[in-house]
Structures are given as C-alpha cells and as structure tokens.
Design a protein around this motif. Sequence first.
Motif, mmCIF file in Angstrom:
data_model
loop_
_atom_site.group_PDB
_atom_site.id
_atom_site.type_symbol
_atom_site.label_atom_id
_atom_site.label_comp_id
_atom_site.label_asym_id
_atom_site.label_seq_id
_atom_site.Cartn_x
_atom_site.Cartn_y
_atom_site.Cartn_z
ATOM 1 N N ASN A 291 0.826 -1.210 0.000
ATOM 2 C CA ASN A 291 0.000 0.000 0.000
ATOM 3 C C ASN A 291 0.859 1.259 0.000
ATOM 4 O OD1 ASN A 291 -2.497 -1.251 -0.072
ATOM 5 N ND2 ASN A 291 -2.753 -1.257 2.155
ATOM 6 N N LEU A 292 1.919 1.266 0.828
ATOM 7 C CA LEU A 292 2.770 2.457 0.904
ATOM 8 C C LEU A 292 3.466 2.714 -0.429
ATOM 9 C CD1 LEU A 292 4.354 2.018 4.463
ATOM 10 C CD2 LEU A 292 2.529 3.575 3.774
ATOM 11 N N ALA A 293 3.978 1.664 -1.056
ATOM 12 C CA ALA A 293 4.633 1.834 -2.357
ATOM 13 C C ALA A 293 3.629 2.228 -3.432
ATOM 14 C CB ALA A 293 5.359 0.546 -2.739
ATOM 15 N N SER A 294 2.451 1.608 -3.412
ATOM 16 C CA SER A 294 1.424 1.908 -4.412
ATOM 17 C C SER A 294 0.945 3.345 -4.304
ATOM 18 C CB SER A 294 0.243 0.941 -4.237
ATOM 19 O OG SER A 294 -0.776 1.214 -5.171
ATOM 20 N N ASN A 295 0.816 3.865 -3.078
ATOM 21 C CA ASN A 295 0.387 5.257 -2.893
ATOM 22 C C ASN A 295 1.397 6.240 -3.467
ATOM 23 O OD1 ASN A 295 -2.062 4.758 -1.702
ATOM 24 N ND2 ASN A 295 -1.325 4.962 0.401
ATOM 25 N N VAL A 296 2.688 5.890 -3.360
ATOM 26 C CA VAL A 296 3.719 6.760 -3.933
ATOM 27 C C VAL A 296 3.494 6.914 -5.440
ATOM 28 C CG1 VAL A 296 6.186 6.956 -4.437
ATOM 29 C CG2 VAL A 296 5.418 6.244 -2.162
ATOM 30 N N ILE A 297 3.228 5.798 -6.116
ATOM 31 C CA ILE A 297 3.022 5.812 -7.562
ATOM 32 C C ILE A 297 1.765 6.607 -7.927
ATOM 33 C CG2 ILE A 297 2.525 4.375 -9.574
ATOM 34 C CD1 ILE A 297 4.235 2.207 -8.270
ATOM 35 N N LYS A 298 0.699 6.431 -7.145
ATOM 36 C CA LYS A 298 -0.588 7.034 -7.494
ATOM 37 C C LYS A 298 -0.690 8.513 -7.154
ATOM 38 C CE LYS A 298 -3.241 2.746 -6.874
ATOM 39 N NZ LYS A 298 -4.281 2.066 -6.046
ATOM 40 N N HIS A 299 -0.039 8.925 -6.065
ATOM 41 C CA HIS A 299 -0.362 10.254 -5.536
ATOM 42 C C HIS A 299 0.816 11.211 -5.358
ATOM 43 C CE1 HIS A 299 -4.299 8.547 -4.665
ATOM 44 N NE2 HIS A 299 -3.723 7.578 -3.963
ATOM 45 N N SER A 300 2.074 10.748 -5.439
ATOM 46 C CA SER A 300 3.170 11.617 -5.018
ATOM 47 C C SER A 300 3.906 12.320 -6.148
ATOM 48 C CB SER A 300 4.189 10.797 -4.229
ATOM 49 O OG SER A 300 4.893 9.927 -5.101
ATOM 50 N N ASN A 301 3.691 11.868 -7.396
ATOM 51 C CA ASN A 301 4.471 12.388 -8.536
ATOM 52 C C ASN A 301 5.969 12.150 -8.338
ATOM 53 O OD1 ASN A 301 2.095 13.339 -9.701
ATOM 54 N ND2 ASN A 301 2.313 15.375 -8.787
ATOM 55 N N ALA A 302 6.328 11.123 -7.613
ATOM 56 C CA ALA A 302 7.741 10.830 -7.338
ATOM 57 C C ALA A 302 8.332 9.972 -8.446
ATOM 58 C CB ALA A 302 7.880 10.125 -5.998
ATOM 59 N N THR A 303 9.652 10.050 -8.560
ATOM 60 C CA THR A 303 10.370 9.182 -9.497
ATOM 61 C C THR A 303 11.210 8.134 -8.764
ATOM 62 O OG1 THR A 303 12.194 10.782 -9.586
ATOM 63 C CG2 THR A 303 10.490 10.971 -11.281
ATOM 64 N N ASN A 304 11.431 8.356 -7.454
ATOM 65 C CA ASN A 304 12.240 7.437 -6.660
ATOM 66 C C ASN A 304 11.556 7.126 -5.324
ATOM 67 O OD1 ASN A 304 15.103 7.142 -8.023
ATOM 68 N ND2 ASN A 304 14.541 9.317 -8.196
ATOM 69 N N LEU A 305 11.654 5.863 -4.926
ATOM 70 C CA LEU A 305 11.203 5.436 -3.599
ATOM 71 C C LEU A 305 12.325 4.621 -2.975
ATOM 72 C CD1 LEU A 305 9.169 4.948 -1.306
ATOM 73 C CD2 LEU A 305 8.284 2.992 -2.620
#
Length: 384
Positions: A291-305
């Motif tokens: 869930n934490l990784a998926s939220n980064v993809i969906k909502h953060s506009n991030a390129t790195n986790l």
Amino acid sequence: MEPSENADRMAAFRNKIIGLGETSHRKSYYPQLRDQIRELNQAMLALQESENKYRSLVENVNIGIIQTEPWDDGRVIQANPAFCRMLGVNDEDELLDRPAVDMYLYPEARLELLKELEREGRIKDRNVVFKVKDGSTIMCSVSLSAQYDINGNMILVDVVAEDITEKEQRSEALRQANNKLNLLSSITRHDITNQVMILEGYLYLVMERVEDPDILMLLERMKVNVKSIDRHVMFAKDYQEIGIQAPQWVDLMDTLTGAMVSIDRTLIDLHIDVMDYSVFTDPMIKKVFYNLASNVIKHSNATNLTITTEEEGNNLLVVFQDDGIGIADKKRLFKKGSSSSGYGLFLSKEILSITGIGIRETGVPGEGARFEIVFSPGQYKTSV
C-alpha cells in the motif's frame, strides 16, 4: 508434618549436637550448646511454618498440582485436591502409586513431555488431554519443571495443570461462528462484485449510444459510484482478513521483496536498502508495504522510492522515503475515507496495530513523503 514427628526430629538433632543424653553431667560444660539448641528450635519452627504454608497453598489453589517420578512408568507421588477434582476422584489416595501415564488419553504425549523436559529443564503452557474417572476427558494446559539430585539426575517432575476445556470449547464455537460469517461474507462479496461488473458493462453500452452531454455526465457519475462500490467490497475483504492468522516472526528483506513483486518498476525507481532484521507482525504486513509503495506511484508524482532501516533509541524504523510533492494536509492520514489512498492507509494502520506496531508520516511538504513504521523492543531482532 504432625507435631509429634516435629518433636522427634528436634530431639534427634539435639542429641546429635550434644552427643550425650539430657541427664548427662557433661552438658553443663557446654553452655553454648543451649544457644545452638535454641537456634535449632527456632529453625525447626520456621521450617514447620513454611511447610504448613506450602501445604495450605497447594491444597487450596484451584490449579491442579501433582508430583510424579520422572521415568516412563513413573508413578504419582502427590496430587492436590484441585487435581483430584479435575480427574473426578475422591481424594489423593486414588491416584497415588498409579503410573502417571494412565492419566493421559494419549500415553505418547507424556513420553514426549519427559524427553523435552530432560532437554529444556522446564516446559510452559503445553496442552494435553487427561482422562476423567467417569470416562470423559478434559483439556489441560500444563507446565512442568524437574528436580535433580546432587549428581544432576532427574528425580521428580512437578506438574501444574489448568483445566481449559470450557475455554477451548468456547474458542472452537467462536472459530466456527467466524468461519460461517466469513463464508457468508465471501459469498455476498462475490455476488455483489458480479452484479457490479454487469452494471458497469451496461453503463458502457449505454454511454456508447448516448450523445446528450447532460446524460453522459450523469452516466459518468454513475460509473464513479459503481467503482466506489467495488472499492468498498475489496476493502471489506482485506479488513476481514486482519488478525485471522497468528502473528509470527518474518524476515524483513524477504517480506519487503515479496510485497514489491506487484509494483510496476517502470513507474518508479525502487531502492531497498534494509539491514538483516526479523520482525514480529501480522503476516498481512505485506499489504502494508504494498500500500505504501502503491500510494507513492498514485499520488506523489515521485520518481524514486527508497526503503531503509534505522535504529532510533531502542526502536527500529522501516522508512519509506520518496522524492515527490510530499503531503501538505496530514490531518486525514490513516483515517477511513472515500479515496483509495484513505482506505489503504487506514487498513495499513489497522494491520500494524494488531501487534502494537506504529506508523507515522514525518516528511516535509515539497520534499517528499516519509512514512516510518515503528517497531518497539521485542518486535524486532537481528536475523542470525
């Protein structure tokens, strides 16, 4: 111990110390012996008082206490009233000198306990089934300890037994009730999901035939609501599974790696740099990591986790740090909301709370989100 027996023991000790009878004229030459005899009397009285307290405790507790010989065909040496009541016998005499194995429904269970006791020196909270005089059985939780002679040989086995038959029956009834509810819930979710899919299909067909913008807008809203129903159903499924499996020790790296299998690596650069730890948690922690990784993809506009571990005082932190836009409004984090991210974070917190694990967001808005999963002492250990 009877008073007469106590007096006899004291007299024997006295004569042994003096070496002479009470009428001997030589005792007057040893006045210090009177002090020793007085101390001996006090010690014997203290011993008698201690024995009385011990016997009173053993005889009046509601927990069964027995003592047996330690070999395969070892016999019962002592049994308190509570244990006699548990086995449906009138008094201790009905059990004394009987092979202890006769009390067990499964004789091999006692042999296994003796072998483990010899290896470990102590056994705690092991379930066994005892036979009752009327032919019924009881489930007991037993703890065993051993007594040894000066050469280190086991000479006695002390057993403490608690009758947990009713507790187990209630637990089994609860398990069956939960199984029925889970089955009903599963069937209901399946039926709802099928109807949602049919409704969604009809909506697409209607939208292909409609050209009126106002009607199309209404149909789009209907489609959003249908998807919301589907999310509710999936959330109910995930929430139902929390706590079904007993918490266990899992390897942190293996669990993280397994949780990230479903993450699309073309959408995010994922870096996992964790030390060798095992954590004690609900097995659904994989869902938390996903869930934490998926939220980064969906909502953060991030390129790195980046996922790392840090020790903060006595706590272990598992940190999810991205380089996205961060989270400005943190008030609604971990609360059940209407968005998919709200459900995911709420579900994650509920999963972690099963074993008292914390989660918090400490990122700076504009510099990326930072979720920290907090394991307290006893909830983590270094992997061997």
